[in-house]
Design a protein around this motif. Structure first.
Motif, PDB file in Angstrom:
ATOM      1  N   ASN A   1       0.817  -1.208   0.000  1.00 34.76           N
ATOM      2  CA  ASN A   1       0.000   0.000   0.000  1.00 34.76           C
ATOM      3  C   ASN A   1       0.853   1.261   0.000  1.00 34.76           C
ATOM      4  N   LEU A   2       2.013   1.216   0.641  1.00 32.50           N
ATOM      5  CA  LEU A   2       2.878   2.397   0.683  1.00 32.50           C
ATOM      6  C   LEU A   2       3.319   2.814  -0.713  1.00 32.50           C
ATOM      7  N   TYR A   3       3.714   1.849  -1.525  1.00 33.62           N
ATOM      8  CA  TYR A   3       4.293   2.162  -2.824  1.00 33.62           C
ATOM      9  C   TYR A   3       3.254   2.352  -3.924  1.00 33.62           C
ATOM     10  N   GLU A   4       2.057   1.842  -3.745  1.00 30.55           N
ATOM     11  CA  GLU A   4       1.070   1.863  -4.821  1.00 30.55           C
ATOM     12  C   GLU A   4      -0.256   2.532  -4.436  1.00 30.55           C
ATOM     13  N   GLY A   5      -0.463   2.766  -3.135  1.00 25.81           N
ATOM     14  CA  GLY A   5      -1.780   3.163  -2.667  1.00 25.81           C
ATOM     15  C   GLY A   5      -2.329   4.438  -3.268  1.00 25.81           C
ATOM     16  N   ARG A   6      -1.453   5.419  -3.602  1.00 20.86           N
ATOM     17  CA  ARG A   6      -1.908   6.716  -4.110  1.00 20.86           C
ATOM     18  C   ARG A   6      -1.462   6.985  -5.547  1.00 20.86           C
ATOM     19  N   VAL A   7      -0.934   5.985  -6.212  1.00 24.60           N
ATOM     20  CA  VAL A   7      -0.406   6.194  -7.561  1.00 24.60           C
ATOM     21  C   VAL A   7      -1.497   6.670  -8.511  1.00 24.60           C
ATOM     22  N   ASP A   8      -2.688   6.097  -8.417  1.00 24.71           N
ATOM     23  CA  ASP A   8      -3.773   6.499  -9.324  1.00 24.71           C
ATOM     24  C   ASP A   8      -4.105   7.973  -9.175  1.00 24.71           C
ATOM     25  N   ALA A   9      -4.065   8.479  -7.949  1.00 23.16           N
ATOM     26  CA  ALA A   9      -4.360   9.897  -7.724  1.00 23.16           C
ATOM     27  C   ALA A   9      -3.333  10.781  -8.426  1.00 23.16           C
ATOM     28  N   PHE A  10      -2.071  10.414  -8.329  1.00 28.06           N
ATOM     29  CA  PHE A  10      -1.035  11.207  -8.998  1.00 28.06           C
ATOM     30  C   PHE A  10      -1.111  11.068 -10.513  1.00 28.06           C
ATOM     31  N   ARG A  11      -1.539   9.903 -10.978  1.00 27.80           N
ATOM     32  CA  ARG A  11      -1.694   9.714 -12.420  1.00 27.80           C
ATOM     33  C   ARG A  11      -2.810  10.620 -12.960  1.00 27.80           C
ATOM     34  N   VAL A  12      -3.907  10.719 -12.216  1.00 29.36           N
ATOM     35  CA  VAL A  12      -5.005  11.617 -12.603  1.00 29.36           C
ATOM     36  C   VAL A  12      -4.528  13.066 -12.584  1.00 29.36           C
ATOM     37  N   MET A  13      -3.730  13.409 -11.576  1.00 32.47           N
ATOM     38  CA  MET A  13      -3.199  14.768 -11.464  1.00 32.47           C
ATOM     39  C   MET A  13      -2.343  15.123 -12.683  1.00 32.47           C
ATOM     40  N   TYR A  14      -1.510  14.189 -13.114  1.00 28.05           N
ATOM     41  CA  TYR A  14      -0.641  14.404 -14.277  1.00 28.05           C
ATOM     42  C   TYR A  14      -1.467  14.575 -15.549  1.00 28.05           C
ATOM     43  N   GLU A  15      -2.481  13.737 -15.709  1.00 20.66           N
ATOM     44  CA  GLU A  15      -3.325  13.827 -16.903  1.00 20.66           C
ATOM     45  C   GLU A  15      -4.133  15.124 -16.903  1.00 20.66           C
ATOM     46  N   ALA A  16      -4.575  15.560 -15.734  1.00 23.25           N
ATOM     47  CA  ALA A  16      -5.307  16.825 -15.642  1.00 23.25           C
ATOM     48  C   ALA A  16      -4.424  18.008 -16.028  1.00 23.25           C
ATOM     49  N   CYS A  17      -3.117  17.843 -15.840  1.00 17.93           N
ATOM     50  CA  CYS A  17      -2.154  18.880 -16.234  1.00 17.93           C
ATOM     51  C   CYS A  17      -1.768  18.757 -17.703  1.00 17.93           C
ATOM     52  N   GLU A  18      -2.427  17.857 -18.420  1.00 15.09           N
ATOM     53  CA  GLU A  18      -2.141  17.626 -19.837  1.00 15.09           C
ATOM     54  C   GLU A  18      -0.663  17.322 -20.052  1.00 15.09           C
ATOM     55  N   THR A  19      -0.124  16.490 -19.155  1.00 12.41           N
ATOM     56  CA  THR A  19       1.257  15.970 -19.167  1.00 12.41           C
ATOM     57  C   THR A  19       2.317  17.055 -18.988  1.00 12.41           C
ATOM     58  N   SER A  20       1.942  18.206 -18.459  1.00 11.16           N
ATOM     59  CA  SER A  20       2.923  19.247 -18.129  1.00 11.16           C
ATOM     60  C   SER A  20       3.522  18.941 -16.766  1.00 11.16           C
ATOM     61  N   LEU A  21       4.821  18.692 -16.716  1.00  7.03           N
ATOM     62  CA  LEU A  21       5.451  18.358 -15.441  1.00  7.03           C
ATOM     63  C   LEU A  21       5.525  19.561 -14.514  1.00  7.03           C
ATOM     64  N   ASP A  22       5.702  20.761 -15.057  1.00 10.40           N
ATOM     65  CA  ASP A  22       5.685  21.951 -14.208  1.00 10.40           C
ATOM     66  C   ASP A  22       4.368  22.028 -13.445  1.00 10.40           C
ATOM     67  N   CYS A  23       3.281  21.851 -14.155  1.00 12.84           N
ATOM     68  CA  CYS A  23       1.948  21.869 -13.549  1.00 12.84           C
ATOM     69  C   CYS A  23       1.801  20.728 -12.546  1.00 12.84           C
ATOM     70  N   PHE A  24       2.217  19.532 -12.928  1.00 10.69           N
ATOM     71  CA  PHE A  24       2.088  18.351 -12.069  1.00 10.69           C
ATOM     72  C   PHE A  24       2.829  18.540 -10.755  1.00 10.69           C
ATOM     73  N   TYR A  25       4.085  18.983 -10.838  1.00  4.84           N
ATOM     74  CA  TYR A  25       4.864  19.176  -9.609  1.00  4.84           C
ATOM     75  C   TYR A  25       4.259  20.272  -8.736  1.00  4.84           C
ATOM     76  N   ALA A  26       3.749  21.316  -9.361  1.00  3.58           N
ATOM     77  CA  ALA A  26       3.149  22.408  -8.592  1.00  3.58           C
ATOM     78  C   ALA A  26       1.910  21.920  -7.849  1.00  3.58           C
ATOM     79  N   ARG A  27       1.093  21.114  -8.514  1.00  2.00           N
ATOM     80  CA  ARG A  27      -0.123  20.613  -7.858  1.00  2.00           C
ATOM     81  C   ARG A  27       0.225  19.609  -6.759  1.00  2.00           C
ATOM     82  N   ALA A  28       1.216  18.764  -7.012  1.00  2.00           N
ATOM     83  CA  ALA A  28       1.636  17.823  -5.975  1.00  2.00           C
ATOM     84  C   ALA A  28       2.191  18.563  -4.760  1.00  2.00           C
ATOM     85  N   LEU A  29       2.951  19.619  -5.008  1.00  3.45           N
ATOM     86  CA  LEU A  29       3.486  20.430  -3.917  1.00  3.45           C
ATOM     87  C   LEU A  29       2.357  21.074  -3.123  1.00  3.45           C
TER      88      LEU A  29
END
Length: 308
Positions: A261-289
């Protein structure tokens, strides 16, 4: 340790090692230029530890609970595992915890991150992996240097796993190895299916542990749920041709589910976050932060909302 370039240029270095380190060098540069991961001396040097693993991690949970035991450290904060450079020390702790009634799991680890406080080397323990696993792990460990929250192992490991997945996808597009990309995606899809089985079983176990049952009955029901998980996971692996090992093979216990669960439990949430940023890593990192700066309960609600 020796600089990676020095080992590559040393004609006495084994050819297989030189080829692996050339891959490391190229992927390390890609991590900076494309993935926007830290540009420092980590993974610019090589060290041979003359053993199979760099550390051994101990995970523990009560017999009738999925709440992991945690240990706290000055730099990393509180995490749901304890690491040892000595396998004997890890197994000694396992015995002590088992005597206290805990479910325990011990696993060898081939790499870890010092969160940018030291220049982490590439290790011989990483050289036996496939090229993709080697690159993926390096991206994973560098992601810890990009973003890390004290006391939230689930966030940290899932974020790093998501960055590694994103990184490998972009790396294989960059190198034009689209056939290997499809193999990687198929393998990740299988892993996600197995993680879904773990999630279902965790829910069933949590419901079981809330019941007021005699210990013997609780153990019997717990064993049946865990055995069923192993069998269903094996069926998934078999249906895929058996090309990967069943990492949910029996015997399972609460501690092994905690580590998954530690390594995989929240991966889907971050994957959705990345797709919502239209694969922009600047956007993705900012939202994760931004999510990382919330208090723990708000952070969990925000990640839950993404997967909902």
């Amino acid at each position: 340790r020796r600089p990676v370039i020095e080992v590559i240029e040393d004609e006495t270095s084994p050819k297989a090692l030189r080829e692996k380190l050339e891959l490391v060098g190229a992927a390390r540069d890609f991590a900076v230029t494309d993935l926007l991961l830290p540009d420092n001396d980590s993974y610019r040097s090589y060290a041979d530890l003359e053993r199979d693993y760099v550390v051994w991690n101990v995970f523990a949970a009560p017999e009738f609970s999925l709440q992991p035991k945690t240990w706290c450290y000055p730099v990393a904060g509180c995490v749901a595992y304890r690491g040892y450079f000595s396998e004997a020390s890890a197994r000694k702790l396992r015995s002590e915890l088992q005597e206290d009634g805990f479910d325990v799991a011990v696993g060898g680890v081939s790499a870890y991150s010092t969160l940018g406080r030291f220049p982490d080397p590439v290790l011989n323990t990483m050289m036996r992996w496939s090229d993709i696993d080697l690159v993926s792990t390096m991206f994973h460990e560098l992601a810890h240097q990009k973003l890390y929250i004290k006391g939230d192992s689930g966030f940290n490991e899932s974020f790093a796993t998501a960055v590694a997945d994103i990184g490998v996808d972009r790396w294989l597009h960059h190198t034009g190895e689209l056939d290997r990309l499809q193999v990687y995606r198929d393998r990740k899809l299988l892993r996600r299916s197995m993680v879904a089985l773990v999630r279902e079983t965790r829910e069933d176990l949590a419901a079981l542990y809330r019941q007021d049952l005699p210990a013997a009955d609780m153990r019997r029901e717990k064993a049946a749920l865990l055995d069923g998980l192993s069998k269903r996971a094996q069926q998934l692996v078999t249906d895929e041709g058996g090309s990967v090992r069943n990492w949910l093979a029996a015997p399972l216990n609460n501690a092994r589910l905690v580590s998954t669960n530690l390594y995989e439990g929240r991966v889907d949430a971050f994957r959705v976050m990345y797709e919502a940023c239209e694969t922009s890593l600047d956007c993705f990192y900012a939202r994760a932060l931004a999510v990382s700066e919330m208090d723990a309960s708000a952070r969990n609600r925000a990640l839950d909302a993404l997967t909902d």
